[in-house]
Design an enzyme around this catalytic site. Structure first.
Site, PDB file in Angstrom:
ATOM      1  N   GLY A   1       0.810  -1.221   0.000  1.00 24.26           N
ATOM      2  CA  GLY A   1       0.000   0.000   0.000  1.00 24.26           C
ATOM      3  C   GLY A   1       0.838   1.263   0.000  1.00 24.26           C
TER       4      GLY A   1
ATOM      5  CE  LYS B   1      -3.094  -5.686   6.337  1.00 25.69           C
ATOM      6  NZ  LYS B   1      -2.817  -4.520   5.442  1.00 25.69           N
TER       7      LYS B   1
ATOM      8  N   GLY C   1      -7.745  -3.271   1.061  1.00 22.53           N
ATOM      9  CA  GLY C   1      -8.088  -2.247   0.073  1.00 22.53           C
ATOM     10  C   GLY C   1      -7.241  -2.372  -1.186  1.00 22.53           C
ATOM     11  N   GLY C   2      -6.038  -2.898  -1.013  1.00 23.67           N
ATOM     12  CA  GLY C   2      -5.134  -3.112  -2.148  1.00 23.67           C
ATOM     13  C   GLY C   2      -5.174  -4.534  -2.669  1.00 23.67           C
TER      14      GLY C   2
ATOM     15  CD  GLU D   1      -2.057  -6.631   2.878  1.00 23.87           C
ATOM     16  OE1 GLU D   1      -1.608  -5.633   2.326  1.00 23.87           O
ATOM     17  OE2 GLU D   1      -3.227  -6.715   3.269  1.00 23.87           O
TER      18      GLU D   1
HETATM   19  C1  5RP Z   1      -3.575  -3.678   1.001  1.00 27.89           C
HETATM   20  C2  5RP Z   1      -3.828  -3.199   2.375  1.00 27.89           C
HETATM   21  C3  5RP Z   1      -3.282  -1.870   2.770  1.00 27.89           C
HETATM   22  O1  5RP Z   1      -2.501  -2.016   3.907  1.00 27.89           O
HETATM   23  C4  5RP Z   1      -4.418  -0.945   3.054  1.00 27.89           C
HETATM   24  O2  5RP Z   1      -5.268  -0.898   1.918  1.00 27.89           O
HETATM   25  C5  5RP Z   1      -3.940   0.473   3.389  1.00 27.89           C
HETATM   26  O3  5RP Z   1      -3.351   1.037   2.274  1.00 27.89           O
HETATM   27  P1  5RP Z   1      -2.777   2.513   2.278  1.00 27.89           P
HETATM   28  O4  5RP Z   1      -1.542   2.496   3.118  1.00 27.89           O
HETATM   29  O5  5RP Z   1      -2.494   2.780   0.812  1.00 27.89           O
HETATM   30  O6  5RP Z   1      -3.841   3.420   2.806  1.00 27.89           O
HETATM   31  O7  5RP Z   1      -4.447  -3.846   3.183  1.00 27.89           O
HETATM   32  O8  5RP Z   1      -4.239  -4.886   0.744  1.00 27.89           O
END
Ligand code: 5RP
Length: 223
Positions: A34, A99, A101-102, A108
């Protein structure tokens, strides 16, 4: 000129810099995914001669690590790792997280499980009292997408297929809207039991050990 007041990434940078202090010499570092972790990788690059290498949670982070000259190691070859650093989409007062979002939630979760210490790096916008405002990502085997979606509706959510996204594992993501997650451990267990679910982006059974909100460690959980 960019200042701490005008830089929207100031909190992410500060958290990443604070997490670098946790890195032990000659160790293997678990690295999440992320935009916040991107700052951590930049810092890790500066100290790359002091570490053995990194175990990565995504193809995206692997590419960044390699570009920074940091060896990317196979988890099977290293065993337990002392430290995992990753961001989050939401964090509650008990250090339980949403978690994914990516779309990297499964790897993870694997690296977090292998780590002796999980340091979560967030900016203040990620801190919530109750998880669920951010849609909960669930990685599913493609043929089970509709089956899993119907089960998630039974649990009170509104799943939306993240159309166009395929995970590093060749699977799909359902984002579950409308949940107010008052029992994160129970919901994590329940969603994990649905056939076709690969993993759910609730990190509650294994929460973070430390949460850095910017440079400041989050207070101990309420008793
Ligand atoms: C990816 C994740 C990231 O840690 C989460 O989306 C946060 O991302 P960012 O640091 O861009 O806000 O879980 O799968």
């Amino acid at each position: 000129m960019t200042t701490a007041a005008t830089d929207p990434n100031a909190g992410k940078r500060a958290a990443a810099e604070a997490a670098l202090k946790e890195v032990q010499d000659d160790s293997v570092v678990g690295v999440g995914t992320g935009s916040t972790v991107r700052f951590f990788i930049e810092g890790l690059a500066r100290m790359r001669a002091r570490i053995e290498g990194a175990v990565s949670s995504s193809e995206q982070s692997s590419a960044l690590l390699r570009a920074a000259g940091i060896p990317v190691l196979d988890l099977n070859a290293v065993g337990p790792i002392p430290l995992y650093v990753d961001g989050a989409d939401e964090c509650d007062p008990w250090r339980r997280l949403i978690k994914g979002g990516g779309a990297a939630l499964t790897r993870e979760k694997i690296v977090a499980e292998a780590a002796q210490r999980f340091v979560c790096i967030i900016d203040p916008s990620k801190r919530v009292e109750v998880l669920g405002r951010f849609p909960l990502p669930v990685e599913v085997i493609p043929m089970a997408r509709s089956l899993v979606a119907r089960a998630l509706v039974q649990l009170g959510g509104q799943p939306v297929w993240r159309d166009g996204t395929t995970t590093d594992n060749g699977n799909w993501i359902l984002d579950v809207h409308g949940l107010r997650i008052t029992d994160p451990v129970g919901l994590e267990r329940e969603i994990n039991q649905i056939p076709g679910v690969v993993s759910v982006g609730l990190f509650a059974r294994r929460p973070a050990d430390v949460v850095l909100i910017g440079a400041t460690p989050m207070a101990d959980p309420p008793r």
